[in-house]
Write an enzyme that holds these catalytic residues in place. Structure first.
Site, PDB file in Angstrom:
ATOM      1  N   LYS A   1      50.894  63.617  14.050  1.00 21.05           N
ATOM      2  CA  LYS A   1      50.495  63.972  12.691  1.00 21.05           C
ATOM      3  C   LYS A   1      48.977  64.081  12.629  1.00 21.05           C
ATOM      4  O   LYS A   1      48.250  63.327  13.291  1.00 21.05           O
ATOM      5  CB  LYS A   1      51.006  62.901  11.730  1.00 21.05           C
ATOM      6  CG  LYS A   1      50.826  63.212  10.249  1.00 21.05           C
ATOM      7  CD  LYS A   1      51.474  62.124   9.407  1.00 21.05           C
ATOM      8  CE  LYS A   1      51.282  62.351   7.919  1.00 21.05           C
ATOM      9  NZ  LYS A   1      51.938  61.280   7.116  1.00 21.05           N
TER      10      LYS A   1
ATOM     11  N   SER B   1      54.881  62.827   3.606  1.00 16.69           N
ATOM     12  CA  SER B   1      53.770  63.667   4.041  1.00 16.69           C
ATOM     13  C   SER B   1      53.820  64.041   5.517  1.00 16.69           C
ATOM     14  O   SER B   1      53.036  64.869   5.982  1.00 16.69           O
ATOM     15  CB  SER B   1      52.433  62.965   3.759  1.00 16.69           C
ATOM     16  OG  SER B   1      52.322  61.761   4.498  1.00 16.69           O
TER      17      SER B   1
ATOM     18  N   SER C   1      56.786  58.530   3.583  1.00 16.76           N
ATOM     19  CA  SER C   1      56.276  59.696   4.300  1.00 16.76           C
ATOM     20  C   SER C   1      56.850  59.893   5.697  1.00 16.76           C
ATOM     21  O   SER C   1      56.618  60.928   6.320  1.00 16.76           O
ATOM     22  CB  SER C   1      54.751  59.635   4.390  1.00 16.76           C
ATOM     23  OG  SER C   1      54.181  59.864   3.125  1.00 16.76           O
TER      24      SER C   1
END
Length: 421
Positions: free
Chosen positions: A105, A186, A210
């Site tokens: 990420k 996210s 997330s």
């Protein structure tokens, strides 16, 4: 939509034509299968990385799962291939993730030629002093850093409503099964990439949903570790009380292997990791992957979370899952009421939206102050940047995505196959 269908079909046909290496089927391959391929000579890390780079090139224009690929990924893979495999004289070989490409990420720092920006143009070009704690562990485990995954900008903390899987750098992430469906965030790109075979395994982060939400909506496996089980050092923060780093993969076994590689004490996140590391089982978590693992376990089913209307697909599948757990020996405790649940889950009234903004400002400013170079130095600078670049940081593509109707004839990508239904 017709152009999107054509792009997806061409990408998948190209993928099918190139999805094997000397008889090894890369699509859906697990870590165990990949290591077996390395061992018997039917696969190399270089071929595996090249496959995922090609896959990203084919599908990313549609899915927006990846922000950038590592220009050194093939070199790292070649280095892994040059190391003798287990059983031969090599002290570094046979590590848990030897030669495995990992997509990170974009809020997880790497001290290499990759950017770390949380999806924001404001941080583009910033330079970190060192790898994040989890990245150091991945490298020690033999992993190849494939690149950075798209994410909801600032980990869904750019505004109260969130950005729906969008970032200024990565664009609008799209669910690979139903392009018009919510991909959630996210850790949007990590989940999309895992689902669409754009990486072997991925890492996400979570403050509040997330990892779990995008893993669920993109039909992959996400593990949200207990706070401090994995280091947050070098991760662009929201809250030290809630942030955690965990794997997002296609299978439970792969997720557990990645978890085993990244847990442990880190002096740069000492308070949290010292406390949590006391509970890491000797021999790791993989030993608990057993077919009879549910036998004798008590699993609570609280009210208020699974309120699917009777007769719906969701309700039917939910009941099937409960029956499966019972058949494997679990005891289910149902109808559990949690006091004040409506307040607990209401982010506007449970105090979270009071605590997190304050913690975000303090934590982000501290992160920025520790960079070797950064074009911005505070949350105030970032707000000023966004106000000065409204078109760049809030693309019309975002709004266009929400105008796409959910059309029954839309293409659905299912593990590398296109279905027009």
């Amino acid at each position: 939509m017709a152009q999107q269908r054509l792009l997806l079909a061409v990408a998948v046909l190209s993928f099918v034509a190139s999805s094997s290496c000397r008889g090894f089927q890369i699509e859906e391959a697990t870590i165990d299968a990949i290591h077996e391929g390395f061992k018997n000579g039917s696969l190399t890390s270089t071929a595996l990385v090249q496959f995922y780079l090609d896959r990203i090139s084919q599908l990313n224009p549609l899915l927006h799962a990846v922000i950038e690929v590592n220009p050194d990924a093939l070199r790292q893979a070649a280095q892994a291939d040059a190391e003798p495999y287990p059983g031969r004289s090599c002290s570094r070989c046979g590590r848990g993730l030897h030669g495995i490409p990992v997509l990170l990420k974009d809020n997880i720092a790497t001290r290499d030629r990759l950017n770390t920006t949380a999806g924001s143009l404001a941080l583009l070009g910033s330079v970190v002093r060192r790898d994040a704690g989890v990245v150091r562990r991945l490298r020690r485990a033999g992993a190849v850093v494939l690149g950075k995954a798209n994410m909801e900008e600032w980990a869904n903390f750019r505004n109260l409503e969130g950005t729906g899987g969008w970032s200024a750098r990565g664009g609008q992430g799209r669910n690979p099964y139903v392009l018009s469906a919510n991909p959630c965030g996210s850790s949007t790109g990590s989940a999309i990439a895992a689902a669409a075979n754009m990486a072997a395994v991925t890492l996400g982060t979570e403050t509040d949903g997330s990892i779990l939400c995008p893993a669920s909506l993109n039909s992959v496996v996400g593990i949200k570790p207990t706070l401090g089980l994995t280091s947050r050092a070098g991760v662009i923060p929201i809250s030290p009380r809630q942030d955690t780093v965990g794997p997002i993969c296609r299978t439970v076994s792969d997720a557990v292997r990645v978890l085993d590689a990244i847990v442990g004490y880190d002096a740069r996140d000492a308070v949290a990791t010292k406390e949590a590391s006391r509970y890491i089982p000797r021999g790791g978590y993989l030993q608990f992957l057993r077919t009879d693992g549910l036998r004798g376990k008590r699993i609570g089913i609280p009210n208020g979370f699974f309120n699917y209307p009777n007769g719906t697909v969701q309700h039917t599948v939910f009941l099937q899952h409960l029956d499966t757990m019972r058949k494997h020996g679990a005891t289910l405790i149902e109808d559990i009421d949690i006091a004040n649940l409506s307040v607990i889950v209401d982010v506007l009234n449970n105090g979270e939206q009071i605590a997190l903004p304050a913690e975000f400002k303090l934590s982000l400013d501290a992160y920025l102050s520790n960079l070797s170079y950064s074009p911005v130095h505070s949350l105030a600078d970032i707000i000023t940047f966004n106000n000065a670049h409204p078109i760049e940081v809030w693309s019309v593509e975002t709004f266009a995505f929400y105008l796409i109707p959910i059309i029954p004839k839309s293409p659905i990508l299912v593990r590398g196959l296109v279905s027009i239904t």
